[in-house]
Design an enzyme around this catalytic site. Structure first.
Site, mmCIF file in Angstrom:
data_model
loop_
_atom_site.group_PDB
_atom_site.id
_atom_site.type_symbol
_atom_site.label_atom_id
_atom_site.label_comp_id
_atom_site.label_asym_id
_atom_site.label_seq_id
_atom_site.Cartn_x
_atom_site.Cartn_y
_atom_site.Cartn_z
ATOM 1 N N ASP A 52 0.834 -1.208 0.000
ATOM 2 C CA ASP A 52 0.000 0.000 0.000
ATOM 3 C C ASP A 52 0.868 1.257 0.000
ATOM 4 O O ASP A 52 0.349 2.373 -0.068
ATOM 5 C CB ASP A 52 -1.011 -0.006 1.152
ATOM 6 C CG ASP A 52 -0.355 0.010 2.527
ATOM 7 O OD1 ASP A 52 0.881 -0.132 2.601
ATOM 8 O OD2 ASP A 52 -1.086 0.160 3.524
ATOM 9 N N GLU A 123 -0.957 -5.308 8.802
ATOM 10 C CA GLU A 123 -0.095 -4.693 9.816
ATOM 11 C C GLU A 123 -0.637 -4.944 11.218
ATOM 12 O O GLU A 123 -1.841 -4.886 11.442
ATOM 13 C CB GLU A 123 -0.002 -3.181 9.569
ATOM 14 C CG GLU A 123 0.663 -2.839 8.256
ATOM 15 C CD GLU A 123 0.831 -1.337 8.030
ATOM 16 O OE1 GLU A 123 0.534 -0.543 8.956
ATOM 17 O OE2 GLU A 123 1.252 -0.967 6.920
ATOM 18 N N GLU A 198 9.747 -4.047 10.186
ATOM 19 C CA GLU A 198 10.121 -2.755 9.588
ATOM 20 C C GLU A 198 10.692 -1.793 10.625
ATOM 21 O O GLU A 198 10.072 -1.554 11.682
ATOM 22 C CB GLU A 198 8.899 -2.113 8.911
ATOM 23 C CG GLU A 198 9.231 -0.740 8.315
ATOM 24 C CD GLU A 198 8.201 -0.181 7.350
ATOM 25 O OE1 GLU A 198 7.221 -0.881 7.034
ATOM 26 O OE2 GLU A 198 8.401 0.968 6.902
HETATM 27 O O1 KIV Z 1 3.612 -1.117 1.532
HETATM 28 C C1 KIV Z 1 4.788 -1.518 1.438
HETATM 29 O O2 KIV Z 1 5.488 -1.281 0.447
HETATM 30 C C2 KIV Z 1 5.327 -2.275 2.558
HETATM 31 C C3 KIV Z 1 6.807 -2.513 2.577
HETATM 32 C C4 KIV Z 1 7.495 -1.271 2.951
HETATM 33 C C5 KIV Z 1 7.165 -3.655 3.440
HETATM 34 O O3 KIV Z 1 4.613 -2.661 3.426
#
Ligand code: KIV
Length: 282
Positions: A52, A123, A198
């Site tokens: 996202d 998440e 992250e």
């Molecule tokens: O949305 C994204 O690109 C991500 C990565 C940074 C892991 O979640």
């Protein structure tokens, strides 16, 4: 090789394939949002993430919060059309899974059905464990995402690294698991097949990796993680600013600027189009 057709068939990597790579060959993961970049990434990566982050990178939003399920599905379809080998994981965007397990299933099943991808990512750690278990139990492989979770930017307050205090406490001899380590444990116990870690302080990311039964995929975390992920446009040098954890492998922004300047000069000076770019009558 398919014996019947006499042609070579490529089997796409699955979530269980990635799960089985714990402490094995490093998992290479990159984002892609469209067909032609997916085609390039597919040749070199195990996992393609339709992240996202496209909200920031493609659409210019300040956060990922405005990204919708329909947008993720459209880009998921584009990436599936461009790839053959990699596991494609599509992010569940904000406000499509947090309210209930049922909301998460409705959103994740749409993504799986309408894109044909192999897994979704969401998440959150402890607070999303029941949801991960619910989805997995209904046939939807889930990749977790702990540490810095950009969809929670308004409660986190900033995009700074997570878990420094937790890591410092461990360094001073404390051995009780802190909140990020608990998140990692909860995601694995709930049945996720892998998790993104992250922007987590290196010693803590290393410790989570060592104790986790499922692969960790780091971004701004630790070289000890079982794999690494970056946003493709960051790696290409397309964006003017990149985070500390990005290594720029190209300067595409500069190349695009130079190409556009040259094109504009050619059009203004009459050098483009040349004869070979136009159609004769016969
Ligand atoms: O949305 C994204 O690109 C991500 C990565 C940074 C892991 O979640």
């Amino acid at each position: 090789m398919s014996a019947a057709a006499g042609t070579t068939t490529t089997r796409r990597l699955s979530a269980p394939d990635i799960r089985s790579r714990k402490a094995g060959d490093k998992i290479v993961m990159l984002t892609a949002y469209h067909t032609y970049t997916a085609r390039i990434v597919d040749d070199h990566c195990d996992v393609i993430l339709v992240g996202d982050s496209l909200g920031n990178v493609l659409y210019g939003f300040d956060t990922t919060l405005p990204v919708t399920l329909d947008t993720m599905i459209l880009h998921g379809q584009a990436v599936m059309r461009g790839s053959k080998k990699a596991l494609v994981v599509v992010d569940l965007p904000f406000n499509t899974y947090e309210a209930s397990k049922e909301q998460a299933f409705a959103s994740a099943s749409r993504i799986m059905q309408e894109t044909g991808c192999g897994a979704v990512k969401l998440e959150g750690g402890v607070r999303m464990a029941d949801t991960i278990d619910f989805l997995r139990g209904r046939g939807i492989p889930v990749m977790g995402h702990i540490g810095l979770t950009p969809q929670s930017i308004h409660t986190l307050g900033s995009f700074r690294a997570q878990g420094r205090a937790e890591a410092a406490q461990l360094a001073q001899g404390g051995n009780g698991a802190g909140p990020i380590e608990e998140d990692g444990r909860a995601v694995a116990e709930a049945g996720a097949f892998a998790m993104v870690v992250e922007a987590v302080a290196e010693p803590l990311a290393r410790r989570i990796t060592q104790s986790s039964p499922i692969p960790t995929i780091g971004i701004g975390a630790s070289a000890a993680c079982d794999g690494q992920v970056l946003v493709l446009e960051d790696l290409l040098g397309l964006l003017p600013r990149t985070a500390k954890f990005v290594r720029r492998y190209g300067e595409l922004g500069l190349s695009v600027q130079q190409a556009v300047e040259a094109y504009a000069a050619d059009v203004r000076g009459g050098a483009f189009p040349a004869a070979e770019h136009t159609y004769n009558l016969f």
